[in-house]
Enzyme design. Structure first.
Site, PDB file in Angstrom:
ATOM      1  N   CYS A 128       0.831  -1.211   0.000  1.00 12.64           N
ATOM      2  CA  CYS A 128       0.000   0.000   0.000  1.00 12.64           C
ATOM      3  C   CYS A 128       0.865   1.261   0.000  1.00 12.64           C
ATOM      4  CB  CYS A 128      -0.895   0.015   1.240  1.00 12.64           C
ATOM      5  SG  CYS A 128      -2.049  -1.363   1.319  1.00 12.64           S
ATOM      6  N   VAL A 190       4.097 -13.391  -4.750  1.00  8.97           N
ATOM      7  CA  VAL A 190       4.227 -11.956  -4.891  1.00  8.97           C
ATOM      8  C   VAL A 190       2.864 -11.324  -5.092  1.00  8.97           C
ATOM      9  CG1 VAL A 190       6.544 -12.095  -5.915  1.00  8.97           C
ATOM     10  CG2 VAL A 190       4.545 -12.100  -7.416  1.00  8.97           C
TER      11      VAL A 190
END
Length: 300
Positions: A128, A190
């Site tokens: 984020c 990932v």
């Protein structure tokens, strides 16, 4: 045949996990498959106060994959705990809450609430953007990630903490080692790759945010290499993901060192894909006389 693995004291009956952001809160897939077959489901990405998400186009198909710019649309951690978590808990699966945040305080408060909830595990999404420090993702620089994980670990006392890594990190192995040092009980990787799509008729980017996250089959070989490197470096369990759409893909990640795997974009093209992968994995083990996945985990 034994397909199970553990993260701390949490046992997964098999390594197949519905990936965050692609499997809702599990019940959305109930009409397509038997949810109870899975090892776990990671919730749609949560934030402390909820978000409206990004404007404009959110999903864009590309060769062998998709790009997304959802923007973590969700109704917040408290709403999840009250309304969505009870629906997840009705299945015989490990329940994982995926948590993001715009700043460190949001991560800490959200994690503290989840730690007191009925969730089995927290998956910390450090991809984020840090709005207080220029928008660079928490998961790009190892020292920043270490600080986030350490401070979240300090408030998470009751649940295992899995940290989800961005492939856009400056050094994915160093990032994983720093997260492990800061207290992560497991590493998942990932997340999506930063990518660009252009509308040549409009002569502008497809997405309002210009770049977006790339996932799907096209990223699998790169994700597999990253999982291999990280699994060799850390001592905690690794959960791999990135373009998995078959039992063969899942087995490759396990051979590369993953304890479990998350299936993401493939759910959009074949809603029962995770259930099929579970059965095909069992078939592979039977045909190859493998009694325990430990026999092939990390053999590469």
């Amino acid at each position: 045949m034994n397909t199970s693995f553990k993260i701390c004291d949490i046992e997964f009956k098999n390594p197949i996990i519905g990936a965050s952001g692609t499997f809702g809160f599990a019940h959305e897939y109930e009409k397509y498959m038997d949810i109870n077959v899975l090892g776990a489901v990671s919730s749609k990405g949560l934030t402390l106060n909820g978000k409206d998400g990004n404007t404009g186009i959110r999903i864009h198909e590309v060769s062998s994959g998709i790009m997304n710019s959802i923007g973590l649309e969700n109704k917040g951690v408290k709403f999840f705990i009250k309304y969505e978590l009870p629906l997840m808990k009705k299945y015989d699966i490990v329940t994982i809450a995926n948590l993001g945040g715009n700043d460190l305080s949001e991560y800490i408060e959200g994690a503290s609430l989840l730690d007191k909830s009925d969730i089995d595990m927290i998956e910390l999404n450090i991809s984020c953007p840090n709005v207080k420090h220029g928008g660079m993702a928490f998961g790009i620089l190892s020292d920043v990630a270490h600080d986030v994980v350490k401070q979240v670990r300090d408030v998470v006392k009751n649940k295992p903490l899995m940290v989800k890594l961005s492939p856009n990190a400056h050094d994915i192995v160093d990032m994983a080692l720093n997260c492990e040092d800061a207290g992560a009980d497991a590493i998942s990787l990932v997340n999506t790759f930063n990518a660009l799509a252009i509308d040549i008729k409009k002569r502008k980017p497809v997405f309002d945010n210009i770049t977006a996250g790339l996932s799907g089959a096209c990223i699998k070989p790169i994700a597999l290499a990253m999982v291999y490197k990280v699994a060799k470096a850390v001592k905690v369990p690794v959960v791999g993901m990135g373009g998995i759409s078959s039992a063969q893909d899942a087995i490759e990640f396990i051979m590369a060192g993953a304890s479990g795997v998350q299936v993401g974009s493939a759910n959009f093209t074949e809603p029962a894909i995770t259930e099929n992968i579970v059965y095909d994995l069992q078939k592979y083990m039977q045909e190859n006389k493998i009694e325990d996945l430990k026999e092939i985990r990390g053999i590469i």
